[in-house]
Design a protein around this motif. Structure first.
Motif, PDB file in Angstrom:
ATOM      1  N   THR A  35       0.894  -1.256  -0.123  1.00 34.15           N
ATOM      2  CA  THR A  35      -0.090  -0.169  -0.046  1.00 34.15           C
ATOM      3  C   THR A  35       0.918   1.280  -0.018  1.00 34.15           C
ATOM      4  O   THR A  35       0.482   2.084  -0.702  1.00 34.15           O
ATOM      5  CB  THR A  35      -1.049   0.090   1.269  1.00 34.15           C
ATOM      6  OG1 THR A  35      -1.708  -1.198   1.280  1.00 34.15           O
ATOM      7  CG2 THR A  35      -1.940   1.034   1.079  1.00 34.15           C
ATOM      8  N   ILE A  36       1.906   1.209   0.833  1.00 29.49           N
ATOM      9  CA  ILE A  36       2.749   2.358   0.752  1.00 29.49           C
ATOM     10  C   ILE A  36       3.307   2.697  -0.436  1.00 29.49           C
ATOM     11  O   ILE A  36       3.497   3.631  -0.914  1.00 29.49           O
ATOM     12  CB  ILE A  36       3.860   2.096   1.918  1.00 29.49           C
ATOM     13  CG1 ILE A  36       3.019   2.361   3.432  1.00 29.49           C
ATOM     14  CG2 ILE A  36       4.968   3.378   1.953  1.00 29.49           C
ATOM     15  CD1 ILE A  36       3.959   2.010   4.395  1.00 29.49           C
ATOM     16  N   PHE A  37       3.703   1.539  -1.147  1.00 31.81           N
ATOM     17  CA  PHE A  37       4.479   1.853  -2.603  1.00 31.81           C
ATOM     18  C   PHE A  37       3.740   2.092  -3.470  1.00 31.81           C
ATOM     19  O   PHE A  37       3.996   3.175  -4.210  1.00 31.81           O
ATOM     20  CB  PHE A  37       4.991   0.143  -2.935  1.00 31.81           C
ATOM     21  CG  PHE A  37       5.469   0.133  -4.235  1.00 31.81           C
ATOM     22  CD1 PHE A  37       6.948   0.738  -4.243  1.00 31.81           C
ATOM     23  CD2 PHE A  37       5.167  -0.178  -5.328  1.00 31.81           C
ATOM     24  CE1 PHE A  37       7.687   0.648  -5.731  1.00 31.81           C
ATOM     25  CE2 PHE A  37       5.764   0.035  -6.570  1.00 31.81           C
ATOM     26  CZ  PHE A  37       6.990   0.331  -6.750  1.00 31.81           C
ATOM     27  N   ALA A  38       2.339   1.821  -3.545  1.00 29.02           N
ATOM     28  CA  ALA A  38       1.305   2.473  -4.267  1.00 29.02           C
ATOM     29  C   ALA A  38       1.128   3.741  -4.216  1.00 29.02           C
ATOM     30  O   ALA A  38       0.969   4.582  -4.976  1.00 29.02           O
ATOM     31  CB  ALA A  38       0.006   1.704  -4.208  1.00 29.02           C
ATOM     32  N   LEU A  39       0.887   4.288  -2.920  1.00 28.01           N
ATOM     33  CA  LEU A  39       0.608   5.746  -2.604  1.00 28.01           C
ATOM     34  C   LEU A  39       2.297   6.587  -2.915  1.00 28.01           C
ATOM     35  O   LEU A  39       1.748   7.662  -3.129  1.00 28.01           O
ATOM     36  CB  LEU A  39       0.504   5.614  -1.009  1.00 28.01           C
ATOM     37  CG  LEU A  39      -0.822   5.238  -0.644  1.00 28.01           C
ATOM     38  CD1 LEU A  39      -0.676   5.276   0.973  1.00 28.01           C
ATOM     39  CD2 LEU A  39      -2.089   5.780  -1.043  1.00 28.01           C
ATOM     40  N   THR A  40       3.039   5.709  -2.762  1.00 30.96           N
ATOM     41  CA  THR A  40       4.559   6.360  -3.266  1.00 30.96           C
ATOM     42  C   THR A  40       4.291   6.915  -4.662  1.00 30.96           C
ATOM     43  O   THR A  40       4.696   8.052  -5.125  1.00 30.96           O
ATOM     44  CB  THR A  40       5.599   5.845  -2.809  1.00 30.96           C
ATOM     45  OG1 THR A  40       5.476   5.531  -1.458  1.00 30.96           O
ATOM     46  CG2 THR A  40       6.950   6.313  -3.512  1.00 30.96           C
ATOM     47  N   ILE A  41       4.051   5.980  -5.458  1.00 30.35           N
ATOM     48  CA  ILE A  41       3.915   6.298  -6.921  1.00 30.35           C
ATOM     49  C   ILE A  41       2.593   7.404  -7.082  1.00 30.35           C
ATOM     50  O   ILE A  41       3.030   8.267  -7.883  1.00 30.35           O
ATOM     51  CB  ILE A  41       3.329   4.992  -7.738  1.00 30.35           C
ATOM     52  CG1 ILE A  41       4.349   3.774  -7.480  1.00 30.35           C
ATOM     53  CG2 ILE A  41       3.124   5.474  -9.167  1.00 30.35           C
ATOM     54  CD1 ILE A  41       5.823   4.362  -8.054  1.00 30.35           C
ATOM     55  N   LEU A  42       1.879   7.319  -6.463  1.00 28.42           N
ATOM     56  CA  LEU A  42       0.669   8.331  -6.551  1.00 28.42           C
ATOM     57  C   LEU A  42       1.294   9.746  -6.114  1.00 28.42           C
ATOM     58  O   LEU A  42       0.912  10.656  -6.899  1.00 28.42           O
ATOM     59  CB  LEU A  42      -0.504   8.083  -5.773  1.00 28.42           C
ATOM     60  CG  LEU A  42      -1.293   6.736  -6.205  1.00 28.42           C
ATOM     61  CD1 LEU A  42      -2.809   6.722  -5.411  1.00 28.42           C
ATOM     62  CD2 LEU A  42      -1.860   7.067  -7.838  1.00 28.42           C
ATOM     63  N   LEU A  43       1.908   9.703  -5.094  1.00 22.92           N
ATOM     64  CA  LEU A  43       2.607  10.998  -4.782  1.00 22.92           C
ATOM     65  C   LEU A  43       3.533  11.719  -5.675  1.00 22.92           C
ATOM     66  O   LEU A  43       3.632  12.884  -5.767  1.00 22.92           O
ATOM     67  CB  LEU A  43       3.296  10.680  -3.233  1.00 22.92           C
ATOM     68  CG  LEU A  43       2.555  10.603  -2.029  1.00 22.92           C
ATOM     69  CD1 LEU A  43       3.424  10.231  -0.933  1.00 22.92           C
ATOM     70  CD2 LEU A  43       1.538  11.539  -1.588  1.00 22.92           C
ATOM     71  N   PHE A  44       4.238  10.809  -6.314  1.00 23.27           N
ATOM     72  CA  PHE A  44       5.138  11.298  -7.118  1.00 23.27           C
ATOM     73  C   PHE A  44       4.432  11.876  -8.419  1.00 23.27           C
ATOM     74  O   PHE A  44       4.868  12.967  -8.760  1.00 23.27           O
ATOM     75  CB  PHE A  44       6.332   9.999  -7.765  1.00 23.27           C
ATOM     76  CG  PHE A  44       7.414  10.774  -8.626  1.00 23.27           C
ATOM     77  CD1 PHE A  44       8.526  10.929  -8.040  1.00 23.27           C
ATOM     78  CD2 PHE A  44       7.218  10.853 -10.024  1.00 23.27           C
ATOM     79  CE1 PHE A  44       9.716  11.392  -8.634  1.00 23.27           C
ATOM     80  CE2 PHE A  44       8.337  11.049 -10.645  1.00 23.27           C
ATOM     81  CZ  PHE A  44       9.749  11.563  -9.964  1.00 23.27           C
ATOM     82  N   LEU A  45       3.412  11.222  -8.904  1.00 26.45           N
ATOM     83  CA  LEU A  45       2.707  11.820 -10.108  1.00 26.45           C
ATOM     84  C   LEU A  45       2.009  13.118  -9.671  1.00 26.45           C
ATOM     85  O   LEU A  45       1.959  13.969 -10.466  1.00 26.45           O
ATOM     86  CB  LEU A  45       1.986  10.711 -10.339  1.00 26.45           C
ATOM     87  CG  LEU A  45       2.332   9.547 -11.057  1.00 26.45           C
ATOM     88  CD1 LEU A  45       1.179   8.199 -11.276  1.00 26.45           C
ATOM     89  CD2 LEU A  45       3.014   9.544 -12.344  1.00 26.45           C
TER      90      LEU A  45
END
Length: 564
Positions: free
Chosen positions: A203-213
Motif C-alpha cells: 500500500t505504501i509503495f502504491a501511494l508513493t507512486i501516486l505521490l510522485f505523480l
C-alpha cells in the motif's frame, strides 16, 4: 462463452457505434494528434520544439522544480501519512476519535479550495501571519511563498489517500503475530518495523507512486504559492498554452509529463510483479491498539499528534469563521465579534451574479457526472456481454485517461479541436462550453468504468437468462433486472464524480469559457493580490458550501455503508 455481434439489434449497434466514435474522437485522436503537432506541425518532421525547450531556461527550470517537488513529497507525505495512521489505528492515543476527524478534513476540501484556505491563513495578510508577527516583531510577513510553502501545503493536502487506504491496510495486520513477537521478547519498535510495516509495504509503495505523480503534475499550490521563484511544469504549460507561438512548447512539456507518468506506472507494475508482498499469517485476528510504554515517547507522540491536528483543523475553522465576517476583516486577517454578519451568505444565495459561478459548476458537474456514468454503463454492458478482441480494445482505450495526466489531455483537446475536424463534423470546440464538459467526462471514465464494471460482473448470470427465457427483451431486462442491482454503487460513483468536478481547477483552467467561470477559477482568482475584499468574502462562502457538500457526499457513499 463468446458471443458475436450478428444477433444484435440495429438500435443497439447504433449505441455501440456512438461509444466507438466517442473513444476514437476524444480518447485516441487528440492524444495522437499532439505528437503530430509537435513534430510535424509545419508539414515536415522537425525537432525544433525540443531545441526551443532546451534553450528555454524557464521551461527547463520548471521541469527541475517539478521533479524536486515530486521527490520531496515522497518523503514528507509518507512520513506524515504513516504517522497519522499509526496514531489513529495502531497506537493507543488519547482522543484518537477527535484526531481522526481532524486528519480527515482533507477529504472534504482539497485542490484550489485547500490551497486558497492556507494562503488566507498563512499569507501576507493572513490570520496566523498576524499572530506570528505580533509574537515575533521581526517576523517576515511575506514568508509563505516559494518551494517551502508549496511543500508545506501539499504535504498536508496529500495525506487523504493514507488515511483512507493505509488505514484499511493496517486493520488487516494479524494481531496474533504481534502478540507472538512480543512474547518472544521483541520491542515495540522492532515489532512495528519487522511485523507491521512489511504488511503495509504494498500500500505504501502504491501511494508513493501516486505521490510522485501528484507532485509532478501539481497545479494549484505552485500557481498560488510558488511565486516567480518556484514555477513547475503545469503552471508553465498553462502559460505557454495561451500563446500560439509557444503552444508547441506547452504540448511538449505535457508530453514529457505523460511519458514520465507512463514510465512510472510501468515501474510500479514491474515492482509489484517481482515483489513478495504478503502477510506473515493466514489466520487473522482483530487489531488491538498498542500502548506506548516509554513515557517520553508517549508524550512526544501525543504532542506531535495534536500539533498535526491543529495544522489540519485551523484552516477549516478560520475559513468558516471568516466567511461570516466583512471584506475588511478578511483583507486584514482580523477577527472581531462585532464584524460577524450573514451578509456574505445572503449575497451568494440572493444575487444571480454572485451565485452564477456556483450554478455553472453545478451544471457542469451534474451533466458530466451523468454523462460519464452513461458511457460507463454502456461500455460495461458491452464488456459484460461480449468477450473478444474488440471489447478488449475498447476497455484498454477507455483506460487511456488513467495513464495520462489531465494536462496532456487538455492540451490534446486544445491543439486538436481549435480548428475544424471532420471527426466531429468540422466543428470547432475550443472557445465553446462543450470542450470542458467533454474533458470532465474523459478524465472520470477510468474510475467510473472500473466501479460500474465490477458491479456488472458481480451480477448472477442466471438472472438475465431467466428474464430472457420469460420473453423479456434486452433493454427491458437491463432496465428492470440489471440496473436496479447496480444502481446503488452507480449512484455512489456519480456522487463522487459530482463532488470531484464541482471545484476542479487543474483541468478547468485550460478549457473553461470566459463567460462561464466555474468555482475553481473564481476561488483561484480570489487569491490574487489585486482581488477585491468582497470577492474574497464570497469565495469563502463558496468554500464552506463546497465543504458541506463534500461531507454529505462522503456520508452518502461511505457513512451509510458503515451503518448497514
Amino acid at each position: 462463452m463468446k458471443k458475436a455481434l450478428t444477433s444484435v439489434r440495429a438500435s443497439t449497434l447504433i449505441l455501440y457505434g456512438v461509444i466507438a466514435w466517442f473513444v476514437a474522437a476524444f480518447l485516441i485522436y487528440p492524444n495522437l494528434n499532439v505528437y503530430y503537432e509537435i513534430f510535424f506541425g509545419e508539414g515536415r518532421f522537425s525537432l525544433e520544439p525540443i531545441e526551443k525547450l532546451l534553450s528555454s531556461q524557464r521551461a527547463m527550470r520548471s521541469l527541475y522544480n517539478s521533479f524536486i517537488l515530486a521527490v520531496s513529497l515522497i518523503f514528507t507525505v509518507n512520513i506524515v501519512g504513516v504517522f497519522l495512521v499509526l496514531i489513529v489505528e495502531y497506537f493507543d492515543i488519547k482522543g484518537a476519535k477527535l484526531l481522526r476527524l481532524g486528519y480527515f478534513t482533507t477529504l472534504i476540501y482539497s485542490g484550489v479550495v485547500l490551497v486558497s484556505g492556507y494562503k488566507l491563513i498563512y499569507g501576507e495578510t493572513g490570520f496566523m501571519t498576524k499572530v506570528l508577527s505580533a509574537v515575533f516583531p521581526s517576523f517576515d510577513p511575506t514568508w509563505f511563498h516559494g518551494y517551502w510553502a508549496v511543500l508545506f501545503v501539499m504535504t498536508f493536502a496529500c495525506t487523504s489517500n493514507h488515511v483512507l487506504f493505509l488505514s484499511n491496510a493496517i486493520r488487516k495486520v494479524d494481531f496474533q503475530t504481534i502478540e507472538a513477537a512480543r512474547n518472544m521478547g521483541a520491542s515495540s519498535f522492532y515489532i512495528l518495523r519487522r511485523v507491521v510495516l512489511p504488511v503495509l509495504k504494498p500500500t505504501i509503495f502504491a501511494l508513493t507512486i501516486l505521490l510522485f505523480l501528484t507532485g509532478l503534475a501539481a497545479t494549484s499550490a505552485p500557481l498560488i504559492l510558488g511565486g516567480t521563484e518556484f514555477q513547475t511544469i503545469t503552471p508553465m504549460i498553462l502559460t505557454f498554452s495561451k500563446s500560439m507561438t509557444s503552444r508547441d512548447l506547452a504540448a511538449l512539456l505535457a508530453l514529457i509529463l505523460g511519458l514520465a507518468t507512463l514510465v512510472l506506472l510501468s515501474v510500479m507494475i514491474k515492482f509489484e510483479n517481482n515483489g513478495n508482498f504478503m502477510s506473515v499469517s493466514k489466520v487473522k485476528s482483530e487489531m488491538v491498539k498498542q500502548k506506548i510504554n516509554n513515557k517520553a515517547a508517549n508524550v512526544v507522540a501525543h504532542v506531535l499528534a495534536y500539533a498535526l491536528f491543529l495544522i489540519y483543523v485551523i484552516p477549516v475553522i478560520l475559513i468558516v469563521l471568516f466567511s461570516f465576517t466583512d471584506a475588511k476583516s478578511i483583507s486584514t486577517g482580523t477577527l472581531s465579534f462585532d464584524k460577524f454578519t450573514l451578509d456574505n451568505y445572503v449575497t451568494v444565495f440572493s444575487s444571480m451574479a454572485a451565485f452564477k459561478p456556483y450554478l455553472v459548476s453545478i451544471c457542469y458537474a451534474a451533466a458530466a457526472s451523468v454523462g460519464v456514468v452513461a458511457v460507463a454503463l454502456i461500455a460495461s454492458r458491452i464488456l459484460h456481454k461480449y468477450k473478444n478482441f474488440w471489447t478488449n480494445l475498447l476497455e484498454y482505450a477507455l483506460l487511456i485517461p488513467w495513464m495520462l495526466p489531465s494536462t496532456l489531455i487538455a492540451i490534446g483537446l486544445i491543439v486538436t479541436f481549435g480548428v475544424p475536424r471532420w471527426i466531429i463534423g468540422n466543428a470547432v470546440l475550443v472557445g465553446s462550453v462543450w470542450l470542458l464538459f467533454i474533458a470532465y467526462v474523459i478524465v472520470h471514465i477510468p474510475f467510473t468504468l472500473r466501479m460500474v464494471k465490477a458491479s456488472f460482473f458481480s451480477i448472477d448470470g442466471n438472472l438475465e437468462d431467466a428474464a430472457k427465457n420469460l420473453g423479456a427483451k434486452a433493454f427491458y431486462t437491463f432496465r428492470r433486472v440489471l440496473l436496479p442491482i447496480i444502481l446503488p454503487s452507480t449512484l455512489a460513483v456519480l456522487a463522487l464524480n459530482f463532488n470531484g468536478i464541482l471545484a476542479d481547477y487543474d483541468l478547468t483552467v485550460f478549457l473553461y469559457h470566459p463567460l462561464y467561470q466555474p468555482l475553481g477559477i473564481v476561488i483561484k482568482n480570489s487569491t490574487d493580490a489585486q482581488a477585491l475584499g468582497d470577492t474574497k468574502a464570497l469565495t469563502l462562502v463558496y468554500s464552506v458550501v463546497l465543504m458541506i457538500m463534500s461531507a454529505a457526499t462522503l456520508y452518502f457513499v461511505y457513512g451509510r455503508k458503515s451503518r448497514s
